[in-house]
Design a protein around this motif. Structure first.
Motif, mmCIF file in Angstrom:
data_model
loop_
_atom_site.group_PDB
_atom_site.id
_atom_site.type_symbol
_atom_site.label_atom_id
_atom_site.label_comp_id
_atom_site.label_asym_id
_atom_site.label_seq_id
_atom_site.Cartn_x
_atom_site.Cartn_y
_atom_site.Cartn_z
ATOM 1 N N PHE A 218 0.829 -1.207 0.000
ATOM 2 C CA PHE A 218 0.000 0.000 0.000
ATOM 3 C C PHE A 218 0.863 1.257 0.000
ATOM 4 C CE2 PHE A 218 -2.256 3.434 2.211
ATOM 5 C CZ PHE A 218 -3.376 3.545 1.395
ATOM 6 N N LYS A 219 1.911 1.253 0.799
ATOM 7 C CA LYS A 219 2.792 2.417 0.837
ATOM 8 C C LYS A 219 3.511 2.590 -0.500
ATOM 9 C CE LYS A 219 6.469 4.540 3.600
ATOM 10 N NZ LYS A 219 7.369 4.391 4.787
ATOM 11 N N ALA A 220 3.949 1.490 -1.102
ATOM 12 C CA ALA A 220 4.631 1.573 -2.394
ATOM 13 C C ALA A 220 3.693 2.103 -3.478
ATOM 14 C CB ALA A 220 5.172 0.199 -2.784
ATOM 15 N N LEU A 221 2.423 1.709 -3.429
ATOM 16 C CA LEU A 221 1.464 2.109 -4.459
ATOM 17 C C LEU A 221 1.050 3.566 -4.347
ATOM 18 C CD1 LEU A 221 -0.778 -1.086 -4.465
ATOM 19 C CD2 LEU A 221 0.676 -0.305 -6.336
ATOM 20 N N GLN A 222 1.417 4.239 -3.264
ATOM 21 C CA GLN A 222 1.084 5.661 -3.153
ATOM 22 C C GLN A 222 1.792 6.500 -4.211
ATOM 23 O OE1 GLN A 222 -1.460 6.899 -0.999
ATOM 24 N NE2 GLN A 222 -1.661 4.673 -1.189
ATOM 25 N N LEU A 223 2.832 5.946 -4.800
ATOM 26 C CA LEU A 223 3.488 6.647 -5.910
ATOM 27 C C LEU A 223 2.506 6.871 -7.055
ATOM 28 C CD1 LEU A 223 6.129 7.750 -7.161
ATOM 29 C CD2 LEU A 223 6.571 5.443 -8.024
ATOM 30 N N CYS A 224 1.554 5.971 -7.235
ATOM 31 C CA CYS A 224 0.578 6.103 -8.324
ATOM 32 C C CYS A 224 -0.287 7.338 -8.169
ATOM 33 C CB CYS A 224 -0.310 4.853 -8.392
ATOM 34 S SG CYS A 224 0.577 3.311 -8.705
ATOM 35 N N THR A 225 -0.423 7.858 -6.938
ATOM 36 C CA THR A 225 -1.306 8.995 -6.716
ATOM 37 C C THR A 225 -0.703 10.314 -7.175
ATOM 38 O OG1 THR A 225 -0.513 9.333 -4.434
ATOM 39 C CG2 THR A 225 -2.361 7.813 -4.748
ATOM 40 N N SER A 231 -2.549 6.053 -15.725
ATOM 41 C CA SER A 231 -1.318 5.944 -16.524
ATOM 42 C C SER A 231 -0.359 4.875 -16.020
ATOM 43 C CB SER A 231 -0.585 7.289 -16.550
ATOM 44 O OG SER A 231 -0.159 7.657 -15.238
ATOM 45 N N ALA A 232 -0.395 4.563 -14.724
ATOM 46 C CA ALA A 232 0.607 3.679 -14.123
ATOM 47 C C ALA A 232 0.299 2.209 -14.384
ATOM 48 C CB ALA A 232 0.696 3.927 -12.623
ATOM 49 N N ARG A 233 1.371 1.431 -14.488
ATOM 50 C CA ARG A 233 1.281 -0.022 -14.537
ATOM 51 C C ARG A 233 2.220 -0.595 -13.486
ATOM 52 N NH1 ARG A 233 -0.182 -2.513 -20.385
ATOM 53 N NH2 ARG A 233 -1.972 -1.154 -20.724
ATOM 54 N N PRO A 263 -3.672 1.116 -10.508
ATOM 55 C CA PRO A 263 -2.908 0.684 -11.685
ATOM 56 C C PRO A 263 -3.340 -0.695 -12.169
ATOM 57 C CG PRO A 263 -1.656 0.213 -9.715
ATOM 58 C CD PRO A 263 -2.959 0.835 -9.254
ATOM 59 N N ALA A 264 -2.975 -1.000 -13.403
ATOM 60 C CA ALA A 264 -3.118 -2.360 -13.927
ATOM 61 C C ALA A 264 -1.885 -3.168 -13.528
ATOM 62 C CB ALA A 264 -3.269 -2.328 -15.449
ATOM 63 N N VAL A 265 -2.072 -4.468 -13.285
ATOM 64 C CA VAL A 265 -1.022 -5.311 -12.684
ATOM 65 C C VAL A 265 -0.586 -6.416 -13.647
ATOM 66 C CG1 VAL A 265 -0.468 -6.853 -10.758
ATOM 67 C CG2 VAL A 265 -1.929 -4.850 -10.373
ATOM 68 N N ALA A 266 0.713 -6.511 -13.862
ATOM 69 C CA ALA A 266 1.323 -7.609 -14.608
ATOM 70 C C ALA A 266 2.137 -8.467 -13.640
ATOM 71 C CB ALA A 266 2.211 -7.081 -15.726
ATOM 72 N N ILE A 267 2.540 -9.651 -14.086
ATOM 73 C CA ILE A 267 3.203 -10.615 -13.194
ATOM 74 C C ILE A 267 4.495 -11.111 -13.818
ATOM 75 C CG2 ILE A 267 2.952 -12.789 -11.926
ATOM 76 C CD1 ILE A 267 -0.083 -12.470 -12.208
ATOM 77 N N LEU A 268 5.572 -11.071 -13.032
ATOM 78 C CA LEU A 268 6.805 -11.781 -13.371
ATOM 79 C C LEU A 268 6.881 -12.965 -12.414
ATOM 80 C CD1 LEU A 268 10.254 -10.143 -14.115
ATOM 81 C CD2 LEU A 268 10.021 -12.433 -13.201
ATOM 82 N N PRO A 269 6.577 -14.186 -12.884
ATOM 83 C CA PRO A 269 6.338 -15.313 -11.965
ATOM 84 C C PRO A 269 7.618 -15.880 -11.355
ATOM 85 C CG PRO A 269 6.144 -16.044 -14.248
ATOM 86 C CD PRO A 269 6.345 -14.561 -14.299
#
Length: 523
Positions: A218-225, A231-233, A263-269
């Motif tokens: 949650f703290k990391a995703l605050q960059l999206c704000t 625009s963010a992925r 943001p939209a989420v992609a995965i590097l498995p």
């Protein structure tokens, strides 16, 4: 870039020094540099020692304090009014390179010589540096994904100031700008995530690469704000559990009024099963053969689509006096033999975590516990211990040992369970239709037959809600790989929300589900 051949043996003791302030060096430790290397502080040869994952500086351990004082790291934000200039660092250049001014190879002398820009990775001879045309740094081979350092300074506001209008600052960014935030679990994939995050730091702004071992999602995703809405992925480096953790944080953003910035989420498995990654086309597991730059290009080219997320509400006993326990399901729920395998695997890993650092070894352990259960049949007569309702209608169960409720196409590390591979196939299961697929299995041996295509599951149907009542006994259950032993209870699975995911571009994976390398398909 991070030097080749780095080891993780002593990395933890340097990680505490990293990121003390924005723009500080992020020192990790290499047990042996993989090519001739010279200390960026004193210029002498170095066989091992700290290296910065953000700017690529390599130093002796004794020179670490001097390097912190003398060497400027890659700055995540700057107050420069115009576009960011080049940031040059001397020495330790890539083996295959060409001077941006004269076109000849750089770094061929056996000493600390010539220059590399830590942003765009251009190289130049010391004598050619003055010959380069003046101008802004292009911020690397993929500027669409990079967060310019002057943008962050422009949108920064104090705690009492109103949020900035981000649209007026997008002229600082590349055309079709879509910054990528990389969230990695450094404990995933035999510490492979730590190496990958160093590669992403080379390409991106260091503030875009976050280790979830030290910062919450949650703290990391605050960059999206502070970015333009939509625009963010986000690229999640980890297993299905790490992906679920990030999606929970995105749900928290919605609850706190930040839905416009989701943001939209992609995965590097990097996990063991990676069933959600397979469903979205990101492959069965990262093996180290795909370049970070190529992966970022796939994230930018992928199409956004929704993923159903489900609420699993569990009430102990048959009454509602107790506060229910609530889980969130992205992949599947199960009761029976496959939950028992997950429970045994989880218990063993808790006892000896060092034995479970290999994806191949993890699958071998699952096979061992599955084979053992074929003989013991711990979950026999499950049909007499449970009641199953789908959309309010009771389902008559034959003699079986397990029930699996699916949200996605893959189950159990790559098996397309609902479609089947035996005599009769069904249409593909969808992860965005608001429906659950419910199947039954007759035991561990039946699960093994399904995996190799020798049998089909017992398809019980599709439903919007599923209620399961465990009347007696203690049975193993799991939600998305989180197993536990459960006594009598009532369990209700209902729709919770939808997450925005990124489907890998068509043709980015081969028939076995592995991502194609740039030599097969260019970025």
């Amino acid at each position: 870039a991070a030097p080749a051949g780095t080891g993780a043996g002593a990395g933890a003791r340097w990680r505490a020094r990293a990121g003390a302030a924005p723009g500080a060096h992020h020192w990790l430790y290499s047990d042996l540099f993989g090519r001739p290397t010279y200390c960026s502080a004193c210029g002498l040869a170095a066989l091992l020692g700290p290296y910065c994952r953000s700017c690529g500086a390599c130093v002796h351990s004794a020179c670490l304090a001097a390097a912190d004082r003398q060497l400027r790291c890659k700055q995540p934000l700057t107050d420069a009014p115009g576009p960011a200039p080049h940031h040059w660092l001397r020495g330790n250049l890539p083996l295959c390179n060409r001077c941006a001014a004269c076109g000849l190879q750089c770094g061929s002398s056996p000493r600390l010589c010539d220059q590399r820009c830590v942003w765009c990775q251009q190289v130049a001879h010391d004598d050619c540096l003055a010959l380069l045309p003046p101008g802004a740094c292009p911020l690397g081979p993929l500027p669409r994904a990079v967060l310019p350092p002057n943008y962050l300074h422009s949108v920064r506001r104090g705690p009492r100031e109103p949020p900035a209008d981000t649209a007026q600052y997008t002229h600082m960014c590349a055309e079709s700008w879509s910054p990528v935030l990389v969230l990695g679990n450094s404990r995933s994939g035999s510490n492979m995530a730590q190496s990958l995050m160093g590669e992403f730091c080379t390409i991106l702004n260091p503030v875009q690469v976050v280790d979830l071992d030290s910062v919450t999602p949650f703290k990391a995703l605050q960059l999206c704000t502070v970015l333009p809405p939509g625009s963010a992925r986000v690229l999640v480096c980890g297993g299905d559990g790490t992906v679920g953790w990030v999606l929970d944080a995105i749900d928290e953003m919605k609850y706190k009024g930040q839905e416009a910035y989701v943001p939209a989420v992609a995965i590097l498995p990097l996990g063991t099963g990676n069933d959600l990654s397979r469903t979205l086309g990101w492959g069965a597991g990262y093996a180290g053969d795909t370049l970070a730059l190529h992966f970022l290009q796939l994230v930018l080219d992928g199409q956004a689509q929704t993923l159903d997320r489900w609420r699993v509400r569990l009430n102990k006993g048959f009454y509602t006096f107790h506060r229910p326990k609530v889980y969130t399901m992205n992949n599947y729920f199960s009761i029976g033999p496959d939950a028992l395998m997950a429970l045994n695997f989880h218990a063993r890993r808790q006892q000896s975590p060092g034995l479970f650092s290999s994806r191949l070894l993890n699958k071998a352990m699952y096979f061992f516990y599955g084979t053992r259960d074929c003989l013991v049949q711990t979950c026999r007569d499950l049909d007499q211990k449970i009641e199953l309702e789908m959309d309010g209608e009771r389902v008559s169960l034959p003699k079986l040992e397990g029930v699996i409720v699916l949200n996605i196409a893959y189950w159990g590390g790559g098996c397309r369970l609902w479609e089947g591979t035996g005599s009769q196939t069904y249409p593909p299961a969808s992860h965005q239709d608001g429906l659950l697929e419910v199947v039954g299995v007759y035991g561990s041996f039946h699960c093994a037959q399904i995996h190799v295509g020798l049998a089909d599951p017992l398809r019980l149907g599709q439903a919007h809600t599923v209620r399961l009542t465990l009347k007696s006994s203690v049975m193993p259950m799991q939600v998305d790989g989180e197993p536990w032993d459960q006594g009598p209870c009532t369990l209700l699975i209902s729709h919770k929300t939808r997450a925005l995911m990124i489907q890998a571009p068509p043709g980015s994976s081969d028939q076995e589900g592995s991502l194609l390398t740039p030599s097969t398909e260019g970025p």
